[in-house]
Every structure is written in structure tokens, then in C-alpha cells.
Design a protein around this motif. Structure first.
Motif, PDB file in Angstrom:
ATOM      1  N   UNK A 139      -6.095  -0.280  -2.223  1.00  0.00           N
ATOM      2  CA  UNK A 139      -6.902   0.970  -2.862  1.00  0.00           C
ATOM      3  C   UNK A 139      -6.524   1.247  -4.378  1.00  0.00           C
ATOM      4  N   UNK A 140      -7.547   1.770  -5.166  1.00  0.00           N
ATOM      5  CA  UNK A 140      -7.196   2.057  -6.450  1.00  0.00           C
ATOM      6  C   UNK A 140      -6.045   3.170  -6.611  1.00  0.00           C
ATOM      7  N   UNK A 141      -4.999   2.790  -7.387  1.00  0.00           N
ATOM      8  CA  UNK A 141      -3.902   3.865  -7.633  1.00  0.00           C
ATOM      9  C   UNK A 141      -3.851   3.945  -9.182  1.00  0.00           C
ATOM     10  N   UNK A 142      -3.785   5.147  -9.898  1.00  0.00           N
ATOM     11  CA  UNK A 142      -3.761   5.261 -11.113  1.00  0.00           C
ATOM     12  C   UNK A 142      -2.305   4.894 -11.813  1.00  0.00           C
ATOM     13  N   UNK A 143      -2.461   4.132 -12.811  1.00  0.00           N
ATOM     14  CA  UNK A 143      -1.166   3.725 -13.394  1.00  0.00           C
ATOM     15  C   UNK A 143      -0.336   4.763 -14.043  1.00  0.00           C
ATOM     16  N   UNK A 174      -5.153   0.451 -11.017  1.00  0.00           N
ATOM     17  CA  UNK A 174      -4.852  -0.617 -10.538  1.00  0.00           C
ATOM     18  C   UNK A 174      -4.997  -0.753  -8.925  1.00  0.00           C
ATOM     19  N   UNK A 175      -5.433  -1.906  -8.547  1.00  0.00           N
ATOM     20  CA  UNK A 175      -5.312  -2.379  -7.014  1.00  0.00           C
ATOM     21  C   UNK A 175      -3.877  -2.550  -6.476  1.00  0.00           C
ATOM     22  N   UNK A 176      -3.555  -1.452  -5.507  1.00  0.00           N
ATOM     23  CA  UNK A 176      -2.300  -1.762  -4.864  1.00  0.00           C
ATOM     24  C   UNK A 176      -2.471  -1.628  -3.313  1.00  0.00           C
ATOM     25  N   UNK A 177      -1.580  -2.051  -2.776  1.00  0.00           N
ATOM     26  CA  UNK A 177      -1.096  -1.984  -1.054  1.00  0.00           C
ATOM     27  C   UNK A 177      -0.301  -0.704  -1.042  1.00  0.00           C
ATOM     28  N   UNK A 178      -0.296  -0.177   0.129  1.00  0.00           N
ATOM     29  CA  UNK A 178       0.837   0.947   0.269  1.00  0.00           C
ATOM     30  C   UNK A 178       2.334   0.537  -0.117  1.00  0.00           C
ATOM     31  N   UNK A 179       2.795  -0.615  -0.023  1.00  0.00           N
ATOM     32  CA  UNK A 179       3.935  -1.051  -0.413  1.00  0.00           C
ATOM     33  C   UNK A 179       4.273  -0.864  -1.803  1.00  0.00           C
ATOM     34  N   UNK A 180       3.235  -1.336  -2.566  1.00  0.00           N
ATOM     35  CA  UNK A 180       3.298  -1.597  -3.805  1.00  0.00           C
ATOM     36  C   UNK A 180       3.220  -0.109  -4.691  1.00  0.00           C
ATOM     37  N   UNK A 181       2.505   0.751  -3.879  1.00  0.00           N
ATOM     38  CA  UNK A 181       2.064   2.280  -4.300  1.00  0.00           C
ATOM     39  C   UNK A 181       3.521   2.949  -4.555  1.00  0.00           C
ATOM     40  N   UNK A 182       4.229   2.582  -3.226  1.00  0.00           N
ATOM     41  CA  UNK A 182       5.653   3.083  -3.021  1.00  0.00           C
ATOM     42  C   UNK A 182       6.553   2.624  -4.259  1.00  0.00           C
ATOM     43  N   UNK A 183       6.624   1.568  -4.549  1.00  0.00           N
ATOM     44  CA  UNK A 183       7.354   0.772  -5.405  1.00  0.00           C
ATOM     45  C   UNK A 183       7.238   1.248  -6.686  1.00  0.00           C
ATOM     46  N   UNK A 237       2.215   9.937   3.980  1.00  0.00           N
ATOM     47  CA  UNK A 237       0.848   9.267   3.188  1.00  0.00           C
ATOM     48  C   UNK A 237      -0.054   8.727   4.335  1.00  0.00           C
ATOM     49  N   UNK A 238      -1.199   8.630   3.850  1.00  0.00           N
ATOM     50  CA  UNK A 238      -2.370   7.934   4.622  1.00  0.00           C
ATOM     51  C   UNK A 238      -2.850   6.580   3.982  1.00  0.00           C
ATOM     52  N   UNK A 239      -2.725   6.416   2.572  1.00  0.00           N
ATOM     53  CA  UNK A 239      -3.148   5.388   1.844  1.00  0.00           C
ATOM     54  C   UNK A 239      -2.283   5.293   0.583  1.00  0.00           C
ATOM     55  N   UNK A 240      -2.536   4.098  -0.179  1.00  0.00           N
ATOM     56  CA  UNK A 240      -1.518   3.830  -1.547  1.00  0.00           C
ATOM     57  C   UNK A 240      -1.750   4.961  -2.583  1.00  0.00           C
ATOM     58  N   UNK A 241      -3.240   5.504  -2.735  1.00  0.00           N
ATOM     59  CA  UNK A 241      -3.122   6.778  -3.794  1.00  0.00           C
ATOM     60  C   UNK A 241      -2.295   7.781  -3.205  1.00  0.00           C
TER      61      UNK A 241
END
Length: 325
Positions: A183-187, A2-11, A149-153
Motif C-alpha cells: 500500500x501507499x506509505x508516506x515517505x 511510496x508503494x511498500x509492502x509490510x516488510x519495507x514499511x517496517x524497514x 499493525x494490519x498494513x504497511x501504512x
């Protein structure tokens, strides 16, 4: 994916951890129904209830003291400090309690399940009380792990690994990238190793080393240098404590040069520790002194933030100076 920003990845990482383990609880100032000042914990209270995601009083010392108690009883608290600048009222709890809990009890008790999340760094025109980078203060403390961390993944994988690690972890989130880095983040559930640096670009002429939001600056500077025929190797340290000495030293032995960059002031910043270790372990391979491109030795300014920040132009100029030493 999924496309996520850093906040969404942390959530997403918090959601994943809380779904997998009922012992994981999330709390801090406005963390519950409000989702925190940056909305990193949005909807977690709706999904897991007020017992597992809740607000605390505005007392950082109390938040971490409470977290220590929870962790000592087998829970896995994820405590949020609203801004890294406000972590200092909890300094005693973190340095004298969290970090020493296992040691002082002869391993009968520990708070290894504790993770402390906090946004850090500049770039949002927050002035001197909302822009500091305090990682070096805590890197002097045995018993802690420090991760950036440097990015969402990276954020999702490193946060999940931090929550599940057997040691207390300070997880610094570069707030400038919260919504800027996408960036792309595994679900699915996944972890990235703590204490392990990552070579994000291989090169032959100079090693560039940073962490967090400063990685974007290094990438931009490397692209500028590439136009002059300079082949930069770029390393994301990822973990400040423990830090991956072997990966950094091996890179410097190959390139013969090292530039370290961080937002925190240059004096006693963590770049100093890296510089000292590299000159001890790779002195005969160095073609030039280790270079540091960092924040200035002044309180973080508001109107002069651009001048303070170690940007790509400053890094590029330092690359040229190092190559022509």
C-alpha cells in the motif's frame, strides 16, 4: 508517498527512527549484515554501523536481558525475536523485568525506551513452532503495551510511535502479510496513536473486531455479508494493551452485536477479555451474545492449517447466526 509492502514499511520505520535518534539501536539473531530471517533490517548495518545494528547469540532471554540493560541506561533498543513462537524463553525477562522495572524502582529507573519486534501468526504453512499468536499471554501483564499493525501504512506509523513511547512495547508483526500486503506509505516521519482503535468501515447491523492479518478476513466476510444486505461495521483494535474500550463499546451500542476474531485459540484468547468487557458495559444494548471466531484449541497444525484458520467463510456464517439469534 511510496508503494511498500509490510516488510519495507517496517524497514523504513527503523531507518527513520535510527536517522532521527542516535540512541535507537537494532539487534537480534541475524539482524546485522543478513537483515534478519525476513530481511526486515536489511541495509541498516551498512547505514548506521555495527554499533547500532548487530547480531546477537541465539538466546532470547539474553537478547531481552541485554535490551533491558540498554534501555535502563537511556538507549532506545529495538530488539527482534526471530519468531513470536520463540519469545517464551524471554518470558521471564519481559514479564518480571521489563514490565515491572519502573514500578519496582518507584519510577527512579525504567526501560520505557524498549521495543520488542517479532513476527507472529499463521498462514505460511510454518507448522506449530512458527505460526502461533501469543499476544494474550502478555496482555495479562501490567506495564507493557502490545501493538499489532494490519498494513504497511499502519506498520510504519505504529512502529515509530512504539519506539518513541515512554513504555516498553511488544510489536507483533503479522508475517503472513509481510510481502502480501502492499500500500501507499508516506515517505516522511509520522506516528499513529497507541491505545486507539480505528473504525475502518462504518455500519449499522453488527460490529466486527480484529487486529493484524485477521482484518483482511473481516473485510472479505463483510463483503460476503453485504450481498445479503448486512451492513457491517469493522474495527481494527491495533493496540491489544491498552485496548480502546470506548470505541468498541460505542460501536456495539450502535449495532447491538459484536463478533471478535483472532487466530489464537479461542480459550483465554484476548477475545474473551473483549467479550467480558462489552457485556459489562453494553449488556442492555446487545441483541445477541458476543460471538468469537478464533483458532481451535489445539496446537497450530501443519497439514490442516486451512481447517484451523478462522477464515472469511467461518466469519460470514457467524455473522448470519448472530443476526438471526
Amino acid at each position: 508517498m511510496s508503494q511498500m509492502n509490510l516488510l519495507q514499511a517496517i524497514n523504513n520505520a527503523l531507518d527513520t527512527a535510527m536517522a532521527a535518534d542516535k540512541k535507537v539501536v537494532s539487534f537480534g539473531e541475524d539482524v546485522g549484515h543478513f537483515g534478519g530471517v525476513f530481511r526486515a533490517t536489511s541495509h541498516l548495518q551498512e547505514r548506521y554501523g555495527r554499533d547500532r545494528c548487530f547480531n546477537t547469540p541465539l538466546t532470547e532471554q539474553g537478547i531481552i536481558g541485554f535490551a533491558n540493560g540498554l534501555a535502563s541506561q537511556g538507549h532506545k533498543p529495538v530488539a527482534e525475536i526471530q519468531f513470536g513462537d520463540y519469545i517464551f524463553p524471554a518470558f521471564d525477562q519481559i514479564v518480571n523485568e521489563t514490565a515491572k522495572f519502573r514500578y519496582r524502582s518507584g519510577n527512579e529507573f525504567n526501560v520505557g525506551g524498549l521495543t520488542i519486534r517479532t513476527p507472529y501468526g499463521g498462514g505460511i504453512r510454518g507448522g506449530h513452532y512458527h505460526s502461533q499468536s501469543p499476544e494474550a499471554y502478555f496482555a495479562h501483564t501490567p506495564g507493557l503495551k502490545i501493538v499489532v499493525p494490519r498494513n504497511p501504512h499502519q506498520a510504519k506509523g505504529l512502529l515509530l510511535a512504539s519506539i518513541r513511547d515512554d513504555n516498553p512495547v511488544l510489536f507483533f508483526e503479522p508475517k503472513r502479510l509481510y510481502r502480501a500486503s502492499v500500500g501507499e506509505v508516506p515517505d516522511e516521519d509520522y506516528e499513529l496513536p497507541l491505545g486507539s482503535a480505528e473504525i475502518v468501515r462504518e455500519g449499522q447491523d453488527i460490529t466486527l473486531l480484529a487486529w493484524g492479518a485477521q482484518m483482511e478476513v473481516l473485510n472479505e466476510a463483510a463483503q460476503m455479508a453485504e450481498k445479503d444486505g448486512v451492513d457491517c461495521e469493522i474495527i481494527d483494535l491495533r493496540s491489544i494493551l491498552p485496548w480502546d474500550v470506548d470505541t468498541v463499546v460505542e460501536s456495539v451500542k450502535k449495532t447491538g452485536r459484536l463478533l471478535v476474531s483472532h487466530e489464537a485459540p479461542v480459550t483465554n484468547g484476548f477475545g474473551a477479555e473483549i467479550s467480558a468487557t462489552v457485556q459489562e458495559q453494553a449488556f442492555l444494548y446487545l441483541e445477541a451474545p458476543v460471538t468469537r471466531v478464533c483458532g481451535m484449541d489445539v496446537p497450530y497444525p501443519l497439514s490442516h492449517e486451512v481447517e484451523y484458520h478462522p477464515d472469511a467463510t467461518k466469519v460470514f456464517e457467524a455473522i448470519k447466526a448472530t443476526l438471526h439469534y
